[in-house]
Design a protein around this motif. Structure first.
Motif, PDB file in Angstrom:
ATOM      1  N   PRO A  82       0.834  -1.210   0.000  1.00  0.00           N
ATOM      2  CA  PRO A  82       0.000   0.000   0.000  1.00  0.00           C
ATOM      3  C   PRO A  82       0.868   1.258   0.000  1.00  0.00           C
ATOM      4  N   GLY A  83       0.398   2.254  -0.706  1.00  0.00           N
ATOM      5  CA  GLY A  83       1.108   3.522  -0.736  1.00  0.00           C
ATOM      6  C   GLY A  83       2.259   3.593  -1.713  1.00  0.00           C
ATOM      7  N   THR A  84       2.383   2.596  -2.596  1.00  0.00           N
ATOM      8  CA  THR A  84       3.497   2.579  -3.545  1.00  0.00           C
ATOM      9  C   THR A  84       3.266   3.573  -4.685  1.00  0.00           C
ATOM     10  N   TRP A  85       4.291   4.339  -4.989  1.00  0.00           N
ATOM     11  CA  TRP A  85       4.289   5.358  -6.036  1.00  0.00           C
ATOM     12  C   TRP A  85       3.855   4.755  -7.380  1.00  0.00           C
ATOM     13  N   VAL A  86       3.069   5.507  -8.150  1.00  0.00           N
ATOM     14  CA  VAL A  86       2.644   5.076  -9.488  1.00  0.00           C
ATOM     15  C   VAL A  86       3.290   6.009 -10.519  1.00  0.00           C
ATOM     16  N   PRO A  87       4.490   5.693 -10.998  1.00  0.00           N
ATOM     17  CA  PRO A  87       5.204   6.630 -11.860  1.00  0.00           C
ATOM     18  C   PRO A  87       4.685   6.718 -13.293  1.00  0.00           C
ATOM     19  N   MET A  88       4.016   5.650 -13.770  1.00  0.00           N
ATOM     20  CA  MET A  88       3.589   5.700 -15.174  1.00  0.00           C
ATOM     21  C   MET A  88       2.410   4.776 -15.423  1.00  0.00           C
ATOM     22  N   ILE A  89       1.445   5.287 -16.172  1.00  0.00           N
ATOM     23  CA  ILE A  89       0.332   4.499 -16.705  1.00  0.00           C
ATOM     24  C   ILE A  89       0.276   4.762 -18.204  1.00  0.00           C
ATOM     25  N   ILE A 101       0.635  -0.486 -16.243  1.00  0.00           N
ATOM     26  CA  ILE A 101       0.859   0.309 -15.046  1.00  0.00           C
ATOM     27  C   ILE A 101       2.108  -0.191 -14.327  1.00  0.00           C
ATOM     28  N   VAL A 102       2.963   0.736 -13.921  1.00  0.00           N
ATOM     29  CA  VAL A 102       4.124   0.375 -13.108  1.00  0.00           C
ATOM     30  C   VAL A 102       4.022   1.057 -11.747  1.00  0.00           C
ATOM     31  N   PHE A 103       4.520   0.364 -10.736  1.00  0.00           N
ATOM     32  CA  PHE A 103       4.615   0.881  -9.379  1.00  0.00           C
ATOM     33  C   PHE A 103       6.089   0.908  -8.982  1.00  0.00           C
ATOM     34  N   ASP A 104       6.476   1.916  -8.220  1.00  0.00           N
ATOM     35  CA  ASP A 104       7.872   2.073  -7.804  1.00  0.00           C
ATOM     36  C   ASP A 104       7.910   2.345  -6.304  1.00  0.00           C
ATOM     37  N   LYS A 112      11.947  -4.287  -5.595  1.00  0.00           N
ATOM     38  CA  LYS A 112      11.261  -5.207  -6.501  1.00  0.00           C
ATOM     39  C   LYS A 112      10.600  -4.438  -7.650  1.00  0.00           C
ATOM     40  N   PRO A 113      10.581  -5.016  -8.844  1.00  0.00           N
ATOM     41  CA  PRO A 113       9.839  -4.402  -9.949  1.00  0.00           C
ATOM     42  C   PRO A 113       8.365  -4.792  -9.899  1.00  0.00           C
ATOM     43  N   TYR A 114       7.505  -3.827 -10.228  1.00  0.00           N
ATOM     44  CA  TYR A 114       6.067  -4.073 -10.299  1.00  0.00           C
ATOM     45  C   TYR A 114       5.553  -3.501 -11.610  1.00  0.00           C
ATOM     46  N   ALA A 137      10.901  -1.199 -11.617  1.00  0.00           N
ATOM     47  CA  ALA A 137      10.300  -0.701 -12.855  1.00  0.00           C
ATOM     48  C   ALA A 137       9.958   0.776 -12.729  1.00  0.00           C
ATOM     49  N   LEU A 138      10.137   1.505 -13.831  1.00  0.00           N
ATOM     50  CA  LEU A 138       9.900   2.943 -13.865  1.00  0.00           C
ATOM     51  C   LEU A 138       8.973   3.385 -14.991  1.00  0.00           C
ATOM     52  N   SER A 139       8.968   2.650 -16.098  1.00  0.00           N
ATOM     53  CA  SER A 139       8.189   3.087 -17.262  1.00  0.00           C
ATOM     54  C   SER A 139       7.837   1.880 -18.110  1.00  0.00           C
ATOM     55  N   ILE A 140       6.764   2.018 -18.900  1.00  0.00           N
ATOM     56  CA  ILE A 140       6.330   0.916 -19.751  1.00  0.00           C
ATOM     57  C   ILE A 140       5.513   1.478 -20.906  1.00  0.00           C
TER      58      ILE A 140
END
Length: 206
Positions: A82-89, A101-104, A112-114, A137-140
């Motif tokens: 919970p509370g994990t940053w969402v850098p890119m959709i 969607i990636v979480f950082d 860990k990559p998400y 993970a940062l971008s997709i």
């Protein structure tokens, strides 16, 4: 920021901003809490009125009517703290109900990559992470021509998959081991554009 605005045209032809998300929230669903920021409101390229948005406290919402109604969907992101940053959709250029969607969470010591493929406007979530992916993970982005061709930016460089995320390979031809913070495809030229941390911008032709 803590608001999403859309540009609408008046009869005079001059555009005006119409706020559709604000802090404190003025919509039916509790989209935000005080102190959080919207990071990446992104409209679908194939369905007018469909917008995806993430926040810096791990929330993901989608609207299908231009912001009149929002649905929170991040509860289905299995394994993401919970509370994990969402850098890119990145909305899919092939399917109006799909997005990537990636979480950082590295700011809290979680390396860990998400990364997920979301279908049916958030009803179905599929993790795209395999043992081949290195770094958080940062971008997709999904290719605009081949729906099975995916590109993933991580702390340690660029990865690509030609089978929809089942397997990943690191792209090393001219791309260093560097944080790939942003990805975009220029459809007219079929170019992949990378924004990195500290190593400028890279353009991969065709």
């Amino acid at each position: 920021g803590r608001a999403v605005a859309r540009i609408v045209a008046r009869e005079s032809g001059w555009p005006i901003k119409e706020m559709i998300l604000t802090d404190p929230p003025r919509i039916v669903l509790d989209l935000m809490v005080p102190g959080t920021d919207l990071l990446n409101p992104t409209p679908s390229p194939v369905a007018a009125g469909t917008i995806w948005v993430g926040t810096d406290d791990g929330r993901v919402h989608v609207t299908r009517d231009g912001g009149q109604n929002w649905t929170r969907i991040d509860g289905r992101a299995k394994g993401v703290p919970p509370g994990t940053w969402v850098p890119m959709i990145t909305p899919s250029p092939h399917d109006a109900g799909s997005a990537f969607i990636v979480f950082d969470n590295h700011r809290r010591g979680d390396m860990k990559p998400y990364a997920f493929r979301v279908r049916n406007h958030g009803s179905d979530w599929e993790s795209l992470i395999t043992k081949d992916v290195q770094g958080y993970a940062l971008s997709i982005v999904q290719d605009h021509l081949d729906p099975d061709l995916l590109f993933l930016g991580t702390e340690f460089g660029l990865f690509f998959s030609s089978n929809g995320g089942a397997e990943w390979l690191k792209f090393t031809a001219g791309v260093p081991t560097v944080s790939v913070m942003d990805l975009a495809i220029q459809p007219r030229e079929n170019d992949l554009v990378l924004g990195t941390h500290g190593r400028s911008v890279y353009i991969l032709d065709d």
